[in-house]
Each structure stands twice: as structure tokens, then as C-alpha cells.
Write a protein that holds these residues in place. Structure first.
Motif, short mmCIF file in Angstrom:
data_model
loop_
_atom_site.label_atom_id
_atom_site.label_comp_id
_atom_site.label_asym_id
_atom_site.label_seq_id
_atom_site.Cartn_x
_atom_site.Cartn_y
_atom_site.Cartn_z
N HIS A 275 -40.87 39.24 -13.54
CA HIS A 275 -39.58 38.89 -14.15
C HIS A 275 -39.77 39.12 -15.64
O HIS A 275 -40.34 38.29 -16.34
CB HIS A 275 -39.21 37.44 -13.85
CG HIS A 275 -37.91 37.01 -14.46
ND1 HIS A 275 -37.36 35.77 -14.23
CD2 HIS A 275 -37.04 37.63 -15.31
CE1 HIS A 275 -36.22 35.65 -14.89
NE2 HIS A 275 -36.02 36.77 -15.57
N GLU A 276 -39.29 40.24 -16.13
CA GLU A 276 -39.53 40.65 -17.51
C GLU A 276 -38.31 40.41 -18.37
O GLU A 276 -37.17 40.52 -17.90
CB GLU A 276 -39.91 42.13 -17.55
CG GLU A 276 -40.51 42.62 -18.85
CD GLU A 276 -41.86 41.96 -19.12
OE1 GLU A 276 -41.85 40.97 -19.90
OE2 GLU A 276 -42.88 42.40 -18.59
N ASP A 277 -38.54 40.09 -19.64
CA ASP A 277 -37.43 39.91 -20.57
C ASP A 277 -36.60 41.19 -20.67
O ASP A 277 -35.38 41.15 -20.76
CB ASP A 277 -37.96 39.55 -21.96
CG ASP A 277 -38.81 38.29 -21.92
OD1 ASP A 277 -38.44 37.36 -21.19
OD2 ASP A 277 -39.83 38.25 -22.63
N TYR A 278 -37.26 42.33 -20.67
CA TYR A 278 -36.57 43.61 -20.72
C TYR A 278 -37.35 44.62 -19.86
O TYR A 278 -36.97 44.91 -18.75
CB TYR A 278 -36.45 44.12 -22.16
CG TYR A 278 -35.61 45.38 -22.29
CD1 TYR A 278 -34.23 45.32 -22.15
CD2 TYR A 278 -36.20 46.61 -22.55
CE1 TYR A 278 -33.45 46.46 -22.26
CE2 TYR A 278 -35.43 47.76 -22.67
CZ TYR A 278 -34.05 47.68 -22.54
OH TYR A 278 -33.29 48.81 -22.64
N GLY A 279 -38.45 45.12 -20.39
CA GLY A 279 -39.27 46.04 -19.62
C GLY A 279 -38.98 47.49 -19.94
O GLY A 279 -38.03 48.07 -19.40
N ILE A 280 -39.77 48.07 -20.82
CA ILE A 280 -39.59 49.48 -21.17
C ILE A 280 -40.27 50.39 -20.16
O ILE A 280 -39.83 51.53 -19.94
CB ILE A 280 -40.10 49.74 -22.60
CG1 ILE A 280 -39.16 49.06 -23.61
CG2 ILE A 280 -40.20 51.23 -22.92
CD1 ILE A 280 -39.59 49.17 -25.05
N THR A 281 -41.32 49.91 -19.49
CA THR A 281 -42.04 50.78 -18.57
C THR A 281 -41.17 51.33 -17.42
O THR A 281 -41.35 52.49 -17.03
CB THR A 281 -43.29 50.08 -18.00
OG1 THR A 281 -42.94 48.80 -17.48
CG2 THR A 281 -44.35 49.92 -19.10
N PRO A 282 -40.24 50.57 -16.84
CA PRO A 282 -39.37 51.19 -15.84
C PRO A 282 -38.54 52.34 -16.41
O PRO A 282 -38.31 53.34 -15.71
CB PRO A 282 -38.46 50.02 -15.40
CG PRO A 282 -39.28 48.81 -15.64
CD PRO A 282 -40.03 49.10 -16.90
N LEU A 283 -38.13 52.22 -17.66
CA LEU A 283 -37.40 53.32 -18.29
C LEU A 283 -38.31 54.51 -18.56
O LEU A 283 -37.87 55.67 -18.50
CB LEU A 283 -36.75 52.85 -19.59
CG LEU A 283 -35.51 51.97 -19.42
CD1 LEU A 283 -35.07 51.39 -20.77
CD2 LEU A 283 -34.36 52.76 -18.79
N GLU A 284 -39.58 54.25 -18.86
CA GLU A 284 -40.53 55.36 -19.02
C GLU A 284 -40.69 56.11 -17.69
O GLU A 284 -40.75 57.34 -17.67
CB GLU A 284 -41.86 54.83 -19.53
CG GLU A 284 -41.80 54.33 -20.96
CD GLU A 284 -43.12 53.79 -21.48
OE1 GLU A 284 -43.29 53.72 -22.71
OE2 GLU A 284 -43.98 53.44 -20.65
N ALA A 285 -40.77 55.35 -16.60
CA ALA A 285 -40.83 55.99 -15.28
C ALA A 285 -39.58 56.81 -15.03
O ALA A 285 -39.64 57.95 -14.53
CB ALA A 285 -41.00 54.93 -14.20
N ASN A 286 -38.42 56.27 -15.39
CA ASN A 286 -37.16 57.01 -15.25
C ASN A 286 -37.17 58.28 -16.08
O ASN A 286 -36.66 59.33 -15.65
CB ASN A 286 -35.98 56.15 -15.67
CG ASN A 286 -35.68 54.99 -14.75
OD1 ASN A 286 -34.95 54.07 -15.12
ND2 ASN A 286 -36.24 54.99 -13.54
N ALA A 287 -37.73 58.22 -17.29
CA ALA A 287 -37.80 59.39 -18.15
C ALA A 287 -38.63 60.50 -17.51
O ALA A 287 -38.45 61.68 -17.81
CB ALA A 287 -38.37 59.02 -19.52
N ALA A 288 -39.55 60.11 -16.60
CA ALA A 288 -40.34 61.07 -15.85
C ALA A 288 -39.67 61.42 -14.51
O ALA A 288 -40.28 62.08 -13.66
CB ALA A 288 -41.74 60.53 -15.60
N GLY A 289 -38.45 60.95 -14.34
CA GLY A 289 -37.71 61.27 -13.12
C GLY A 289 -38.12 60.47 -11.90
O GLY A 289 -37.74 60.78 -10.78
N ARG A 290 -38.90 59.40 -12.09
CA ARG A 290 -39.43 58.65 -10.97
C ARG A 290 -38.65 57.35 -10.74
O ARG A 290 -38.30 56.66 -11.69
CB ARG A 290 -40.92 58.31 -11.16
CG ARG A 290 -41.82 59.51 -11.45
CD ARG A 290 -41.54 60.70 -10.54
NE ARG A 290 -41.63 60.35 -9.14
CZ ARG A 290 -40.96 61.02 -8.17
NH1 ARG A 290 -40.14 62.02 -8.49
NH2 ARG A 290 -41.10 60.67 -6.92
N PRO A 291 -38.40 57.01 -9.48
CA PRO A 291 -37.71 55.76 -9.17
C PRO A 291 -38.63 54.56 -9.32
O PRO A 291 -39.86 54.69 -9.36
CB PRO A 291 -37.30 55.95 -7.71
CG PRO A 291 -38.31 56.91 -7.16
CD PRO A 291 -38.68 57.82 -8.29
#
Length: 379
Positions: A275-291
Motif C-alpha cells: 500500500h504505497e503513498d504513490y509509487g513511481i515504479t508501476p509507472l516505470e513498468a508502464n513506460a516499458a509497456g509492461r502491465p
């Protein structure tokens, strides 16, 4: 406008440091005041900045050590920074930035990720959650003092900027903030990542290895599944987490920017169990086209599009309970729809959070508030 930037620390490559780097790009001539800075541990672009560290720099050589020394040395170290020559002070962080000395009539803006976690949510730390009665009693005494000090210094900023509505509400509750809190979502450096046409067989976690990140939960789930899992990161719980992992789990740390981009681009999916306050790593995964396979609370509600009907129009699959069983079920469900996710759609979604947008919003907010400040000062 004579402006100074303040950041808790520059000792790793995490979301807070990305925000500080964007502040530097927004105001490149402004010095950055911080507890400690180790060039080899954080983003190389900081080498171009005017970074002014505290005396704690001579003692704390790693991020973990800096955090261990926060109380009382970190507080005292930041109080030694004198910023009374500056008209505007732009802070980012959760705990230390607020302690610097500022002029009484300076404009102070705090981009606050969340109220200081140790003071206001100590249960998220293993040292507190697993403490016995006597140790818990001592902890509580110290934490009451920390909350009082944290609250007092949190009253100084003229304006707060939050990451999401949820974190803004936490700030209002903890610090009794009456003014509106502007929401500016943290950035992802989309151009640092690329989309691969041939992902490999592993799942990926990129995280600090700390209690509230719940990497141990993911390890237990993948121990049961037996699927390859790559964990990138280090932290206070590293040895404990590594000890519970089976042979299908690989641990990496100290990756270059290119190696990290490769890790994202070639994974099947990114695992986000906390449970993250925001979480940039999921967006980094998205930037690589990954779900992303994520625990569906907190920051991911503001950054991800969960699967509803068509996975081709989604960026993530959420699971509902922070348990091994729930994560295992989600991974198995993902296998049934994996081929229907659209890497191009996912990448385009991430572009809406790119650092260029964040930098423009921060510049406009600071400059706008400074104009108001000048008018008020003249009046």
C-alpha cells in the motif's frame, strides 16, 4: 526570485530523489540543501547541481545508515542549514526537509509525500510492529516527542503540494492544514525506458527491501508458484527477505540505468504488493509497456487503469487482499489474459505522467505563488 531547494537526502534512486531531480531541472540555478549526498548511490544528473550537505555527510555513507541516525542527528543536521538569504524555499520529502532555518517572511512551499511515516504510522516499520512490551513503551515515548516536533515544524510552510487526494487528506489530518493542498502527481522519466517485443519469463519487483513494502509477501507467493521472480533493490530487511526465498527468486542491486530499463522491458509483469503513498515504479513498468499486478489501494488508484472488461485498455490487474493467496490468485488470473494487454497503450498511458509535465506544473505553481507573495509584501 532567489530560490533554494531542500530534500531529505540524496542517497538512493527512488521516487523522492526523482522529484528532487525534477525540482533541479525546473530551477537549475537553485542550490539543493540536504542531509547527505553520495553521487554513486543516486541519479548521476545530480553531479551538475550545487548540492550543500550537512555535517552528517561525514558519518552516514549509506541510505540505511542515514535513516538509522535520523533521530536525533538527522534533525540537528538539517537545523544547521541556514537558508535565511532566500526568498523562496521549495522542499520535498517526508521528515527532514522541514527543519532547515528559513527567514520569517520567506515563501516556503512543501511538496510532501506523506506525513513522516515513523511518527504518524509507526506500525509500518518492523522495528515497531515486532517490538515487545518494554521496547514498545520506549518507542511510544520517543514517537510522541517526534510527532510533537514534526507537527510544530510542519506549520511553517505557506503552501503544501500533495501527490494524491489520499496523501493530501493525510497531511490535512496530521498537520491540521486549513489551506487548499494542490495536487501535482510525481513524475516518471519515460524516455529512460523502452518497450521490448520479446519479454522473458520472469516477473519483476523494484523496491527497497523494507517492512512496509511487503516484498516478503511476494517472495512467499512466488515460492508457492515456483515462477521466476527478479527482485531489484536493497534495504534494512535484505538479509531476512533473501533468506526466505527459494531458488526461483533472483536478487539484484546497484543496476545502471540501462540495466534497470532492460529489467523492466523484459519482464512478464511488474509485482506491486504494498500500500504505497504513490509509487513511481508501476509507472516505470508502464513506460516499458509492461502491465502491473498490484494490491489495489493507495497510489495505484491514481496511476493505473485496472482491468475491467478489455485488458487492451488497461495497465494493471489489481488484487483485493494483502495476502499470499490473493496475490497467487492474481498471478494465475494474469496468465489467462496476459496476451491481451497492449504494450503501446500502456506506454502511452505512462507518457501522461512524464517529468516534462511535472516540471511545468511545479514551475507554474511556484512562480504563481511568488507573484502573490510579492504583491502581499508590497502591500
Amino acid at each position: 526570485m532567489k530560490i533554494a531547494l531542500v530534500q531529505d537526502g540524496l542517497m538512493c534512486r527512488a521516487g523522492g530523489e526523482q522529484v528532487a531531480l525534477c525540482f533541479h531541472k525546473a530551477f537549475p540555478e537553485a542550490p539543493i540543501y540536504t542531509q547527505c549526498y553520495q553521487p554513486s548511490l543516486t541519479f548521476p544528473e545530480f553531479k551538475e547541481a550545487d548540492i550543500r550537505t550537512s555535517w552528517l555527510q561525514n558519518i552516514a555513507k549509506t541510505d540505511d545508515r542515514m535513516k538509522q541516525l535520523f533521530f536525533p542527528l538527522g534533525v540537528q543536521a538539517m537545523q544547521s542549514h541556514d537558508l535565511t538569504d532566500f526568498d523562496v524555499v521549495l522542499m520535498s520529502g517526508t521528515h527532514c526537509a522541514k527543519y532547515v532555518k528559513v527567514r520569517k517572511n520567506a515563501l516556503v512551499i512543501s511538496y510532501s509525500f506523506t506525513p513522516f511515516r515513523l511518527a504518524w504510522n509507526p506500525e509500518s516499520y518492523a522495528q515497531y510492529a515486532e517490538a515487545g512490551p518494554i521496547k514498545r513503551f520506549v518507542f511510544d515515548k520517543i514517537l510522541r516527542y517526534l510527532r510533537d516536533v514534526d507537527f510544530r515544524f510542519a506549520q511553517r510552510p505557506n503552501y503544501y503540494v500533495g501527490m494524491t487526494d489520499e496523501t493530501a487528506e493525510r497531511l490535512r489530518s496530521a498537520y491540521q492544514i486549513k489551506k487548499p493542498i494542490r495536487i501535482i502527481k510525481p513524475p516518471v522519466s519515460v524516455n529512460n525506458f523502452y518497450v521490448s517485443n520479446l519479454p522473458k519469463e520472469y516477473f519483476l519487483i523494484v523496491s527497497r527491501l523494507e517492512y512496509y513494502k511487503k516484498v516478503d509477501l511476494a517472495i512467499d507467493a512466488f515460492n508457492e508458484l515456483g515462477y521466476p521472480l527478479v527482485v531489484v533493490g536493497k534495504g534494512l530487511q535484505a538479509e531476512e527477505i533473501k533468506a526466505r526465498a527459494k531458488g526461483n527468486v533472483t536478487f539484484l542491486s546497484g543496476l545502471s540505468a540501462q540495466q534497470l530499463a532492460d529489467a523492466y522491458a523484459n519482464c512478464r509483469a511488474f509485482i506491486f504488493p504494498q500500500h504505497e503513498d504513490y509509487g513511481i515504479t508501476p509507472l516505470e513498468a508502464n513506460a516499458a509497456g509492461r502491465p502491473v499486478i498490484a494490491y489495489g489501494v493507495g497510489g495505484v488508484l491514481a496511476t493505473q487503469i485496472p482491468v475491467k472488461d478489455d485488458p487492451a485498455e488497461a495497465t494493471a490487474l489489481f488484487f483485493d487482499e494483502q495476502t499470499v493467496e490473493s496475490l497467487v490468485k492474481a498471478v494465475k488470473a494474469f496468465e489467462g489474459i496476459e496476451e491481451r494487454f497492449n504494450p503501446t497503450f500502456i506506454r502511452q498511458h505512462a507518457e501522461a505522467f512524464d517529468e516534462k509535465i511535472f516540471i511545468e506544473q511545479i514551475q507554474q505553481f511556484v512562480q504563481g505563488k511568488y507573484l502573490e507573495y510579492k504583491k502581499h509584501s508590497v502591500a
